[in-house]
Design a protein around this motif. Structure first.
Motif, PDB file in Angstrom:
ATOM      1  N   THR A 554       0.825  -1.196   0.000  1.00  0.00           N
ATOM      2  CA  THR A 554       0.000   0.000   0.000  1.00  0.00           C
ATOM      3  C   THR A 554       0.862   1.250   0.000  1.00  0.00           C
ATOM      4  O   THR A 554       2.106   1.166  -0.082  1.00  0.00           O
ATOM      5  CB  THR A 554      -0.976  -0.018   1.204  1.00  0.00           C
ATOM      6  N   ILE A 602      -3.414  -5.873  -1.904  1.00  0.00           N
ATOM      7  CA  ILE A 602      -2.979  -4.525  -2.288  1.00  0.00           C
ATOM      8  C   ILE A 602      -4.087  -3.547  -1.904  1.00  0.00           C
ATOM      9  O   ILE A 602      -5.239  -3.713  -2.309  1.00  0.00           O
ATOM     10  CB  ILE A 602      -2.702  -4.443  -3.792  1.00  0.00           C
ATOM     11  N   THR A 604      -5.480   0.373  -1.831  1.00  0.00           N
ATOM     12  CA  THR A 604      -5.396   1.721  -2.380  1.00  0.00           C
ATOM     13  C   THR A 604      -6.618   2.521  -1.957  1.00  0.00           C
ATOM     14  O   THR A 604      -7.702   1.957  -1.754  1.00  0.00           O
ATOM     15  CB  THR A 604      -5.303   1.697  -3.914  1.00  0.00           C
ATOM     16  N   GLN A 608     -11.237   1.147  -7.088  1.00  0.00           N
ATOM     17  CA  GLN A 608     -10.442  -0.045  -7.384  1.00  0.00           C
ATOM     18  C   GLN A 608     -10.220  -0.281  -8.875  1.00  0.00           C
ATOM     19  O   GLN A 608      -9.105  -0.576  -9.301  1.00  0.00           O
ATOM     20  CB  GLN A 608     -11.132  -1.269  -6.758  1.00  0.00           C
ATOM     21  N   ALA A 613      -3.357  -0.082  -7.971  1.00  0.00           N
ATOM     22  CA  ALA A 613      -3.369  -1.418  -7.380  1.00  0.00           C
ATOM     23  C   ALA A 613      -3.549  -2.490  -8.450  1.00  0.00           C
ATOM     24  O   ALA A 613      -2.984  -3.595  -8.344  1.00  0.00           O
ATOM     25  CB  ALA A 613      -4.477  -1.523  -6.343  1.00  0.00           C
ATOM     26  N   SER A 614      -4.302  -2.174  -9.490  1.00  0.00           N
ATOM     27  CA  SER A 614      -4.515  -3.141 -10.565  1.00  0.00           C
ATOM     28  C   SER A 614      -3.215  -3.425 -11.309  1.00  0.00           C
ATOM     29  O   SER A 614      -2.930  -4.569 -11.692  1.00  0.00           O
ATOM     30  CB  SER A 614      -5.571  -2.616 -11.534  1.00  0.00           C
ATOM     31  N   ALA A 617      -1.078  -5.650  -9.119  1.00  0.00           N
ATOM     32  CA  ALA A 617      -1.602  -7.016  -9.151  1.00  0.00           C
ATOM     33  C   ALA A 617      -1.181  -7.729 -10.429  1.00  0.00           C
ATOM     34  O   ALA A 617      -0.801  -8.913 -10.405  1.00  0.00           O
ATOM     35  CB  ALA A 617      -3.122  -6.987  -9.041  1.00  0.00           C
ATOM     36  N   ARG A 634      -7.137  -7.194  -4.516  1.00  0.00           N
ATOM     37  CA  ARG A 634      -7.116  -5.729  -4.530  1.00  0.00           C
ATOM     38  C   ARG A 634      -8.246  -5.216  -3.661  1.00  0.00           C
ATOM     39  O   ARG A 634      -9.347  -5.746  -3.685  1.00  0.00           O
ATOM     40  CB  ARG A 634      -7.305  -5.185  -5.945  1.00  0.00           C
TER      41      ARG A 634
END
Length: 668
Positions: A554, A602, A604, A608, A613-614, A617, A634
């Protein structure tokens, strides 16, 4: 006795005391771009160049303005200003290679036509979005003014470009700051196919100067003696008395917007009328009538120019197609930066996050004498968060500058400061407002190094984030808008210690840096931080907690949410990674942790879908797939704008969902 004034085909020439040599130089200087264009149109039909934007009929403006400036004064031209480049005597083989995408050009084949700049000739080319270059001119001129140099900057726009918001923002800034800029409008009748009657309703575009308290003039853009003489007088006056001046040049575009578009939409009688006002043929007739130009001299000029064109074309054609490799391409996205670590002292003070930002700003202004801070209300008021309170008293209003509410032109001005050898910081009052300055960030700052080897030494401070009941327009955490844009560095600290060290580094780095500061942390987080100056490197994440079962990745406020959740759960078997730097990203530390734990979540604050974060991932799935014991999870905020009411905002933010998802992952 030769007359001082002669009318030829509707154009009245007044030599204004100009010598024969100057008049002949102006003629030859217009003839050269015309002959180059005629050759380019042949090559275009032969398929030897890909595109052409013709300036035929507008040569007097480009040549007259350029000749009126000193060679070390910057000019920001557009597509139809070939005469600017030739009047600055750029070698033709380099121009021809530029148009063919070869190495001897100015962009290494990465951009075409006049989309380039060159510090050697003090020319800064346009981008297709047109407007941002006006703000860039402001920044270049501001640098001259701050250094007390008697220099000006000239920037071009078409009449269509005056409808863009950047035009109004740039003129407003130039007027408020008394910047030595000559704004040149080439009013040539059409923006592609849209006539002036559908572009604006004022009588003359020069009338707009009144609204900005700005001196303005109208000049016959087809009359070379009028252009050169009047611009020369204006330029000298601006050097002595720095101020902006707006000049509308009346002219006409004799060919299509670009050659493929043609001119069928233009009434033939209008074409015929302006054909009679050809700036070269008329001036040639005047010079012959005045016995200044002879038939032999005219042919000599044409022969010399034609020989120069042919010789340089052969050089360009003979040059091999440009080659490159992925390493070379990637290395040219950013200006080289050799990080110098300055270790912190043991003399600490317990300060808030906001104090760390303020300290870094102050010490950086002290260390970098060429650094200018710009933003709304940052001077006497100290900014809406009071981060720059007291700065004006120490550094003065030249370097701590309130700006009008015009984010796009301010970002452009920051770019101009960098072009002219300075550093700039722009504070977005809230990161949400960056949408008003988005274009120059992603299309100018981010691309300029790769395009023509000019760095953008600019830091953009981005107060961001929710949790404080500020609603949809003051609460976004919009880092993902920028992490995908090559050429931008994105930093997002969570602690005062990191904020101070990383912001210091941002001002040392000659590349554009977006520095996100979660305003919810400003006064809620304290930490022991070295009193003295120190730096921290970009691209190195921080491992805050170590464990064996799960990796938590994060940044920003998410770090504190994760710490709170782990404490509430009394769970001590997690790696907690604070990224700190999003671009560049410490992928090695991420992969080391995930490979060890086999599980990853993850967190954020961003919504999303499509968040940073994507991307993390996806990187983990590609690089650590065989080590995973569970799906990569996520957790982000809801897929809605950020609401204002406390209960709605709490529901929007991801803390509760993070707790639930973490429990599920542990038990997976």
């Amino acid at each position: 006795m030769l007359s001082n004034t002669t009318r030829s085909s509707g154009i009245e020439y007044n030599r204004n005391g100009l010598s024969n040599d100057v008049l002949l130089d102006l003629y030859r200087s217009m003839l050269k771009p015309r002959m180059i264009e005629e050759k380019m149109l042949i090559l275009l039909r032969q398929g030897k160049i890909s595109k052409w934007f013709s300036g035929i009929g507008q040569e007097a403006i480009s040549v007259g303005v350029t000749k009126a400036l000193e060679n070390d004064e910057y000019i920001l031209p557009m597509h139809r200003n070939l005469g600017v480049f030739t009047s600055r005597e750029i070698p033709l083989n380099r121009l021809f290679s530029q148009w063919q995408g070869k190495a001897s050009g100015f962009t290494k084949g990465r951009d075409r036509s006049f989309h380039f700049g060159t510090q050697e000739y003090k020319i800064v080319g346009m981008i297709s979005h047109l407007g941002p270059q006006l703000g860039v001119a402001d920044g270049i001129a501001l640098a001259h003014k701050l250094r007390n140099e008697k220099k000006l900057t000239a920037v071009f726009s078409g009449e269509g470009g005056t409808s863009e918001g950047d035009f109004h923002e740039a003129l407003n800034i130039a007027s408020v700051w008394d910047l030595p800029v000559i704004f040149c409008i080439e009013n040539n009748g059409y923006g592609l196919s849209t006539p002036t009657s559908e572009q604006y309703r004022c009588g003359d575009l020069a009338d707009r100067g009144v609204g900005y308290g700005m001196e303005s003039h109208i000049i016959d853009g087809n009359n070379i003696t009028e252009v050169f003489s009047k611009v020369s007088r204006i330029a000298e006056s601006v050097r002595q008395n720095p101020r902006p001046v707006l000049i509308e040049f009346k002219t006409f575009r004799m060919r299509g917007h670009e050659e493929a578009s043609g001119t069928k939409y233009v009434p033939q009688e209008l074409m015929d009328e302006w054909q009679l006002k050809d700036p070269i043929l008329n001036f040639e007739g005047y010079l012959i009538e005045q016995e200044i130009l002879t038939s032999d001299l005219k042919e000599t000029y044409r022969s010399e120019i034609l020989a120069e064109i042919d010789e340089n074309l052969q050089m360009a054609f003979a040059e091999e197609p440009i080659t490159s490799n992925s390493t070379q391409e990637l290395n040219d996205v950013f200006e080289g930066f050799e990080y110098q670590e300055i270790s912190p002292s043991s003399n600490n003070g317990n300060i808030r996050f906001i104090d760390a930002i303020s300290q870094a700003l102050k010490t950086s202004v002290q260390r970098h004498e060429n650094l200018v801070l710009m933003g709304q209300d940052i001077a006497d008021y100290g900014g809406v968060f009071k981060i720059t309170e007291g700065f004006v008293e120490e550094f003065g209003k030249d370097r701590i500058r309130n700006t009008p509410i015009c984010e796009s032109a301010v970002v452009g001005a920051a770019m101009g400061l960098s072009i002219n050898g300075m550093k700039a910081m722009v504070e977005m009052q809230f990161s949400d407002f960056v949408s008003s300055g988005f274009n120059p960030i992603v299309n100018y700052l981010a691309k300029v190094k790769y395009r023509w080897n000019q760095n953008a030494d600019v830091v953009l401070r981005m107060p961001c984030g929710g949790g404080v009941g500020a609603g949809p327009f003051h609460s976004q955490t919009n880092e993902a808008w920028f992490t995908k844009v090559p050429g931008l560095k994105v930093i997002y600290p969570a602690f005062p210690y990191d904020a101070k060290g990383l912001l210091n580094t941002a001002f040392n780095d000659p590349n554009p840096v977006l520095f996100f500061e979660h305003k919810g942390l400003y006064r809620s987080i304290r930490q022991d931080v070295p009193v003295d100056y120190y730096t921290l490197p970009f691209g190195e994440a921080s491992l805050i907690k170590e464990g064996e079962e799960v990796s938590i990745i994060t940044y920003g406020a998410g770090v504190h949410w994760a710490l709170d959740t782990l404490a509430e759960m009394e769970y001590d078997k997690a790696d907690l990674i604070d990224l700190r730097s999003l671009q560049p990203l410490d992928l090695d530390k991420i992969c080391q942790s995930v490979t060890k734990t086999g599980k990853c979540i993850i967190l954020t604050e961003d919504s999303q879908f499509g968040s940073f974060a994507s991307e993390i991932a996806a990187q983990i799935s590609e690089n650590c797939f065989e080590s995973l014991d569970a799906p990569v999870i996520r957790v982000g905020s809801m897929e809605t704008p950020i609401p204002f009411a406390e209960n709605l905002e709490k529901q929007y933010l991801p803390q509760e969902r993070f707790r639930e998802k973490l429990k599920d992952l542990i038990e997976y």
